[in-house]
Write a protein that holds these residues in place. Structure first.
Motif, PDB file in Angstrom:
ATOM      1  N   VAL A  58       0.763  -1.266   0.076  1.00 49.06           N
ATOM      2  CA  VAL A  58       0.055   0.134  -0.287  1.00 49.06           C
ATOM      3  C   VAL A  58       1.288   1.242   0.039  1.00 49.06           C
ATOM      4  CG1 VAL A  58      -1.747   1.748   1.378  1.00 49.06           C
ATOM      5  CG2 VAL A  58      -1.698  -1.115   0.818  1.00 49.06           C
ATOM      6  N   ASN A  59       0.730   1.839  -1.027  1.00 48.81           N
ATOM      7  CA  ASN A  59       1.459   3.246  -1.415  1.00 48.81           C
ATOM      8  C   ASN A  59       0.887   4.710  -0.626  1.00 48.81           C
ATOM      9  OD1 ASN A  59       4.163   2.580  -1.968  1.00 48.81           O
ATOM     10  ND2 ASN A  59       2.661   1.586  -3.796  1.00 48.81           N
ATOM     11  N   ILE A  60       0.878   5.808   0.013  1.00 50.88           N
ATOM     12  CA  ILE A  60       0.507   7.256   0.240  1.00 50.88           C
ATOM     13  C   ILE A  60       0.988   8.275  -1.116  1.00 50.88           C
ATOM     14  CG2 ILE A  60      -0.421   8.763   1.329  1.00 50.88           C
ATOM     15  CD1 ILE A  60      -0.538   7.223   3.856  1.00 50.88           C
ATOM     16  N   THR A  61       0.780   8.487  -1.405  1.00 50.84           N
ATOM     17  CA  THR A  61       1.548   9.779  -2.318  1.00 50.84           C
ATOM     18  C   THR A  61       0.912  10.921  -1.794  1.00 50.84           C
ATOM     19  OG1 THR A  61       2.045   8.222  -4.666  1.00 50.84           O
ATOM     20  CG2 THR A  61       2.186  10.527  -4.698  1.00 50.84           C
ATOM     21  N   LEU A  62       2.152  11.904  -1.682  1.00 51.13           N
ATOM     22  CA  LEU A  62       1.386  13.051  -0.855  1.00 51.13           C
ATOM     23  C   LEU A  62       2.781  14.183  -1.871  1.00 51.13           C
ATOM     24  CD1 LEU A  62       1.952  12.027   2.790  1.00 51.13           C
ATOM     25  CD2 LEU A  62      -0.066  12.661   1.941  1.00 51.13           C
ATOM     26  N   ASN A  63       1.979  14.909  -2.614  1.00 52.85           N
ATOM     27  CA  ASN A  63       2.608  16.592  -3.013  1.00 52.85           C
ATOM     28  C   ASN A  63       2.385  17.612  -2.154  1.00 52.85           C
ATOM     29  OD1 ASN A  63       3.495  14.888  -5.126  1.00 52.85           O
ATOM     30  ND2 ASN A  63       1.529  14.551  -6.363  1.00 52.85           N
ATOM     31  N   ALA A  64       3.099  18.585  -2.095  1.00 57.13           N
ATOM     32  CA  ALA A  64       3.177  19.757  -1.699  1.00 57.13           C
ATOM     33  C   ALA A  64       3.772  20.642  -2.090  1.00 57.13           C
ATOM     34  CB  ALA A  64       3.484  19.478   0.090  1.00 57.13           C
ATOM     35  N   LYS A  65       2.897  22.076  -2.236  1.00 57.22           N
ATOM     36  CA  LYS A  65       3.390  22.726  -3.425  1.00 57.22           C
ATOM     37  C   LYS A  65       2.707  24.592  -2.709  1.00 57.22           C
ATOM     38  CE  LYS A  65       4.592  24.034  -8.458  1.00 57.22           C
ATOM     39  NZ  LYS A  65       4.375  24.041  -9.543  1.00 57.22           N
ATOM     40  N   ALA A  66       4.186  25.084  -2.324  1.00 52.60           N
ATOM     41  CA  ALA A  66       4.465  25.953  -2.084  1.00 52.60           C
ATOM     42  C   ALA A  66       4.788  26.941  -2.696  1.00 52.60           C
ATOM     43  CB  ALA A  66       4.961  26.054  -0.444  1.00 52.60           C
ATOM     44  N   GLY A  67       3.292  28.067  -2.871  1.00 52.78           N
ATOM     45  CA  GLY A  67       3.783  29.179  -4.164  1.00 52.78           C
ATOM     46  C   GLY A  67       3.480  30.595  -2.915  1.00 52.78           C
TER      47      GLY A  67
END
Length: 164
Positions: free
Chosen positions: A69-78
């Protein structure tokens, strides 16, 4: 006292099947941190940056009883048009799941397993942003049950559109 379906699961020898969910391994599959504007992106600002966070969960069978089982987390701050940082994490776990009825498998894989992995993934994201020179990004808890229900509803709607 009423028997539930889980209590009715009986092994071939007449003994009750024990329900187990074991974490066999946890691992970082992919981790990326980018701060393309550093060191300028590290300067203090009047306003907090906008942060866009996406979450995905995937599961693959490894054997009859073991699942990845995989969790993919993306966080982009701008801030305005500038990207301050972009962090991506694929965090996985190998789980052994036994004794549950088949209809419970998808909720276990897409709700319970990610719920067990999330605190570790959250800490990795916080450490990566802190180590990149920013305040640690502390992700809010995620309602994996709501995410799962929304995905089921989307899949059902898509199936209806394809049938029409």
């Amino acid at each position: 006292m009423a028997d539930n379906e889980a209590d009715k699961a009986v092994a071939g020898n007449g003994a009750k099947k024990q329900q187990t969910l074991n974490v066999l391994a946890q691992y970082v599959k992919d981790l990326s941190f980018e701060s393309p504007g550093a060191p300028n992106s590290l300067r203090p600002r009047e306003q907090a940056p906008g942060i866009n966070i996406t979450v995905n969960v995937g599961a693959n069978p490894l054997s009859e009883k073991e699942f990845d089982v995989n969790i993919t987390l993306n966080a982009k701050a701008g801030f305005d048009k500038d990207v301050l940082f972009n962090v991506e994490l694929v965090y996985g776990g190998v789980f052994r799941i036994e004794g549950f009825p088949q209809e419970h498998m998808l909720p276990i894989l897409f709700i319970e397993c990610p719920r067990l992995l999330f605190p570790f993934a959250r800490q990795i994201i916080a450490d990566a942003t802190r180590n990149g020179g920013f305040p640690p990004l502390m992700l809010d808890p995620i309602d994996f049950a709501q995410m799962f229900q929304r995905k089921l509803a989307e899949d059902q709607a898509r199936a209806k559109v394809q049938v029409s």
